[in-house]
Design a protein around this motif. Structure first.
Motif, PDB file in Angstrom:
ATOM      1  N   ALA A 198       1.243  -0.779  56.283  1.00  0.00           N
ATOM      2  CA  ALA A 198       0.023  -0.381  55.571  1.00  0.00           C
ATOM      3  C   ALA A 198       0.269  -0.279  54.073  1.00  0.00           C
ATOM      4  O   ALA A 198      -0.572  -0.698  53.265  1.00  0.00           O
ATOM      5  N   TYR A 199       1.412   0.284  53.682  1.00  0.00           N
ATOM      6  CA  TYR A 199       1.747   0.341  52.257  1.00  0.00           C
ATOM      7  C   TYR A 199       1.796  -1.060  51.662  1.00  0.00           C
ATOM      8  O   TYR A 199       1.252  -1.319  50.582  1.00  0.00           O
ATOM      9  N   HIS A 200       2.469  -1.969  52.351  1.00  0.00           N
ATOM     10  CA  HIS A 200       2.610  -3.333  51.843  1.00  0.00           C
ATOM     11  C   HIS A 200       1.253  -4.031  51.744  1.00  0.00           C
ATOM     12  O   HIS A 200       0.985  -4.753  50.772  1.00  0.00           O
ATOM     13  N   ASP A 201       0.393  -3.824  52.734  1.00  0.00           N
ATOM     14  CA  ASP A 201      -0.922  -4.471  52.708  1.00  0.00           C
ATOM     15  C   ASP A 201      -1.795  -3.892  51.598  1.00  0.00           C
ATOM     16  O   ASP A 201      -2.511  -4.641  50.915  1.00  0.00           O
ATOM     17  N   LEU A 202      -1.752  -2.576  51.420  1.00  0.00           N
ATOM     18  CA  LEU A 202      -2.508  -1.964  50.336  1.00  0.00           C
ATOM     19  C   LEU A 202      -2.009  -2.472  48.991  1.00  0.00           C
ATOM     20  O   LEU A 202      -2.802  -2.845  48.118  1.00  0.00           O
ATOM     21  N   ALA A 203      -0.700  -2.500  48.810  1.00  0.00           N
ATOM     22  CA  ALA A 203      -0.129  -2.977  47.554  1.00  0.00           C
ATOM     23  C   ALA A 203      -0.522  -4.426  47.288  1.00  0.00           C
ATOM     24  O   ALA A 203      -0.829  -4.794  46.145  1.00  0.00           O
ATOM     25  N   ALA A 204      -0.530  -5.252  48.330  1.00  0.00           N
ATOM     26  CA  ALA A 204      -0.888  -6.666  48.166  1.00  0.00           C
ATOM     27  C   ALA A 204      -2.345  -6.811  47.734  1.00  0.00           C
ATOM     28  O   ALA A 204      -2.661  -7.638  46.861  1.00  0.00           O
ATOM     29  N   GLU A 205      -3.236  -6.003  48.310  1.00  0.00           N
ATOM     30  CA  GLU A 205      -4.645  -6.082  47.934  1.00  0.00           C
ATOM     31  C   GLU A 205      -4.854  -5.618  46.494  1.00  0.00           C
ATOM     32  O   GLU A 205      -5.647  -6.206  45.752  1.00  0.00           O
ATOM     33  N   LEU A 206      -4.140  -4.582  46.101  1.00  0.00           N
ATOM     34  CA  LEU A 206      -4.249  -4.089  44.726  1.00  0.00           C
ATOM     35  C   LEU A 206      -3.736  -5.136  43.742  1.00  0.00           C
ATOM     36  O   LEU A 206      -4.352  -5.383  42.691  1.00  0.00           O
ATOM     37  N   ALA A 207      -2.612  -5.752  44.076  1.00  0.00           N
ATOM     38  CA  ALA A 207      -2.017  -6.759  43.195  1.00  0.00           C
ATOM     39  C   ALA A 207      -2.914  -7.986  43.077  1.00  0.00           C
ATOM     40  O   ALA A 207      -3.077  -8.554  41.987  1.00  0.00           O
ATOM     41  N   THR A 208      -3.512  -8.401  44.184  1.00  0.00           N
ATOM     42  CA  THR A 208      -4.398  -9.562  44.161  1.00  0.00           C
ATOM     43  C   THR A 208      -5.633  -9.293  43.309  1.00  0.00           C
ATOM     44  O   THR A 208      -6.056 -10.149  42.520  1.00  0.00           O
ATOM     45  N   ALA A 209      -6.190  -8.097  43.457  1.00  0.00           N
ATOM     46  CA  ALA A 209      -7.414  -7.759  42.721  1.00  0.00           C
ATOM     47  C   ALA A 209      -7.186  -7.641  41.224  1.00  0.00           C
ATOM     48  O   ALA A 209      -8.121  -7.832  40.432  1.00  0.00           O
ATOM     49  N   THR A 210      -5.962  -7.318  40.822  1.00  0.00           N
ATOM     50  CA  THR A 210      -5.676  -7.063  39.402  1.00  0.00           C
ATOM     51  C   THR A 210      -4.755  -8.112  38.786  1.00  0.00           C
ATOM     52  O   THR A 210      -4.189  -7.888  37.712  1.00  0.00           O
ATOM     53  N   ASP A 211      -4.614  -9.244  39.457  1.00  0.00           N
ATOM     54  CA  ASP A 211      -3.728 -10.307  38.967  1.00  0.00           C
ATOM     55  C   ASP A 211      -4.107 -10.690  37.537  1.00  0.00           C
ATOM     56  O   ASP A 211      -5.277 -10.959  37.235  1.00  0.00           O
ATOM     57  N   ARG A 212      -3.135 -10.722  36.656  1.00  0.00           N
ATOM     58  CA  ARG A 212      -3.390 -11.053  35.250  1.00  0.00           C
ATOM     59  C   ARG A 212      -3.958 -12.468  35.089  1.00  0.00           C
ATOM     60  O   ARG A 212      -4.645 -12.745  34.101  1.00  0.00           O
ATOM     61  N   GLU A 213      -3.657 -13.342  36.024  1.00  0.00           N
ATOM     62  CA  GLU A 213      -4.163 -14.700  35.926  1.00  0.00           C
ATOM     63  C   GLU A 213      -5.672 -14.775  36.107  1.00  0.00           C
ATOM     64  O   GLU A 213      -6.283 -15.815  35.827  1.00  0.00           O
ATOM     65  N   LEU A 214      -6.284 -13.691  36.562  1.00  0.00           N
ATOM     66  CA  LEU A 214      -7.737 -13.662  36.687  1.00  0.00           C
ATOM     67  C   LEU A 214      -8.415 -13.538  35.324  1.00  0.00           C
ATOM     68  O   LEU A 214      -9.632 -13.736  35.209  1.00  0.00           O
ATOM     69  N   GLY A 215      -7.618 -13.186  34.315  1.00  0.00           N
ATOM     70  CA  GLY A 215      -8.169 -13.084  32.962  1.00  0.00           C
ATOM     71  C   GLY A 215      -9.028 -11.856  32.725  1.00  0.00           C
ATOM     72  O   GLY A 215      -9.889 -11.861  31.832  1.00  0.00           O
ATOM     73  N   LEU A 216      -8.815 -10.804  33.503  1.00  0.00           N
ATOM     74  CA  LEU A 216      -9.607  -9.586  33.341  1.00  0.00           C
ATOM     75  C   LEU A 216      -9.119  -8.781  32.147  1.00  0.00           C
ATOM     76  O   LEU A 216      -7.944  -8.790  31.815  1.00  0.00           O
ATOM     77  N   SER A 217     -10.048  -8.088  31.513  1.00  0.00           N
ATOM     78  CA  SER A 217      -9.674  -7.171  30.436  1.00  0.00           C
ATOM     79  C   SER A 217      -9.019  -5.941  31.054  1.00  0.00           C
ATOM     80  O   SER A 217      -9.110  -5.728  32.273  1.00  0.00           O
ATOM     81  N   PRO A 218      -8.358  -5.108  30.249  1.00  0.00           N
ATOM     82  CA  PRO A 218      -7.734  -3.897  30.811  1.00  0.00           C
ATOM     83  C   PRO A 218      -8.711  -3.019  31.581  1.00  0.00           C
ATOM     84  O   PRO A 218      -8.385  -2.526  32.671  1.00  0.00           O
ATOM     85  N   GLY A 219      -9.886  -2.823  31.032  1.00  0.00           N
ATOM     86  CA  GLY A 219     -10.872  -2.003  31.735  1.00  0.00           C
ATOM     87  C   GLY A 219     -11.332  -2.629  33.025  1.00  0.00           C
ATOM     88  O   GLY A 219     -11.516  -1.943  34.035  1.00  0.00           O
ATOM     89  N   GLU A 220     -11.516  -3.945  33.020  1.00  0.00           N
ATOM     90  CA  GLU A 220     -11.927  -4.649  34.240  1.00  0.00           C
ATOM     91  C   GLU A 220     -10.837  -4.590  35.301  1.00  0.00           C
ATOM     92  O   GLU A 220     -11.136  -4.467  36.497  1.00  0.00           O
ATOM     93  N   ARG A 221      -9.592  -4.702  34.886  1.00  0.00           N
ATOM     94  CA  ARG A 221      -8.486  -4.627  35.849  1.00  0.00           C
ATOM     95  C   ARG A 221      -8.443  -3.240  36.492  1.00  0.00           C
ATOM     96  O   ARG A 221      -8.186  -3.109  37.693  1.00  0.00           O
ATOM     97  N   LEU A 222      -8.697  -2.211  35.703  1.00  0.00           N
ATOM     98  CA  LEU A 222      -8.680  -0.853  36.247  1.00  0.00           C
ATOM     99  C   LEU A 222      -9.835  -0.653  37.223  1.00  0.00           C
ATOM    100  O   LEU A 222      -9.677  -0.036  38.277  1.00  0.00           O
ATOM    101  N   ARG A 223     -10.986  -1.210  36.883  1.00  0.00           N
ATOM    102  CA  ARG A 223     -12.116  -1.139  37.817  1.00  0.00           C
ATOM    103  C   ARG A 223     -11.813  -1.910  39.094  1.00  0.00           C
ATOM    104  O   ARG A 223     -12.151  -1.463  40.196  1.00  0.00           O
ATOM    105  N   ALA A 224     -11.170  -3.069  38.947  1.00  0.00           N
ATOM    106  CA  ALA A 224     -10.817  -3.870  40.123  1.00  0.00           C
ATOM    107  C   ALA A 224      -9.814  -3.125  40.999  1.00  0.00           C
ATOM    108  O   ALA A 224      -9.871  -3.192  42.237  1.00  0.00           O
ATOM    109  N   PHE A 225      -8.881  -2.426  40.373  1.00  0.00           N
ATOM    110  CA  PHE A 225      -7.900  -1.628  41.107  1.00  0.00           C
ATOM    111  C   PHE A 225      -8.613  -0.558  41.940  1.00  0.00           C
ATOM    112  O   PHE A 225      -8.346  -0.401  43.134  1.00  0.00           O
TER     113      PHE A 225
END
Length: 207
Positions: A80-107
């Protein structure tokens, strides 16, 4: 002059790839059955003997794959830890080009999304599953660090991370418990306000 015979290490037969795959498949089947029990009745409902019966084998046979229920629970927590971490990492991937605030919202959105879609697994992470269960064993602590790593990729200040985690965990715990619904509170509106407050408090966010 005496001659000496070369010493040889005792031969340990390697586990065949087929046996290794079979072992891994059985472990996955056991964990899948345990997750169904977890969803139906919580951690206390997990029974190795009941799982063995479902899989058509004897209870003692399954103890070759998991020494006891605590070991099985630990595997579920680690996954469960690994799956949660993977979802968080995918949502906030820097390659998505999100701004810092957007990345925090995505997290924050990914955190809530995991809790909503996997409530029994989320609660297993942050609630002692059974009396006497060691939730601070080294494998579990190591697994929990994967979530912290995902958080550190979004917020570098650990105090800020703890503050954000406290707000998010408090929110989703109340939501999973049905507290907002019972009080007629719009959880989506409340969540948006909580996330906005987290972003406002972030030292490097762009709002």
């Amino acid at each position: 002059m005496t001659s000496s015979k070369p010493t040889t290490e005792p031969h340990t037969p390697a586990r065949s790839p087929m046996r290794a795959r079979f072992r891994e498949q059985v472990r996955e089947d056991v964990k899948a059955a345990a997750l169904r029990q977890l969803a139906q009745g919580g951690a206390a409902a997990i029974s190795v003997n009941a799982i063995a019966k479902q899989l058509g084998v004897s209870g003692p046979a399954l103890y070759r794959y998991f020494a006891n229920r605590d070991e099985l629970l630990a595997e579920l927590v680690i996954d469960a830890y690994h799956d949660l971490a993977a979802e968080l990492a995918t949502a906030t991937d820097r390659e998505l080009g999100l701004s810092p605030g957007e990345r925090l919202r995505a997290f924050a959105t990914a955190w809530r999304g995991f809790a909503q879609s996997e409530p029994h697994r989320y609660q297993l992470l942050f609630t002692p599953p059974l009396p006497g269960y060691d939730a601070h064993s080294e494998p579990l602590v190591t697994a929990s660090q994967t979530v912290m790593t995902a958080a550190l990729a979004v917020l570098e200040d650990e105090r800020q991370i703890l503050s954000a985690w406290t707000r998010l965990h408090g929110f989703v715990t109340l939501e999973l418990g049905g507290n907002f619904a019972s009080m007629g509170i719009d959880a989506d509106v409340l969540f948006a306000g909580e996330v906005a407050a987290i972003v406002d408090a972030a030292p490097t966010s762009d709002q």
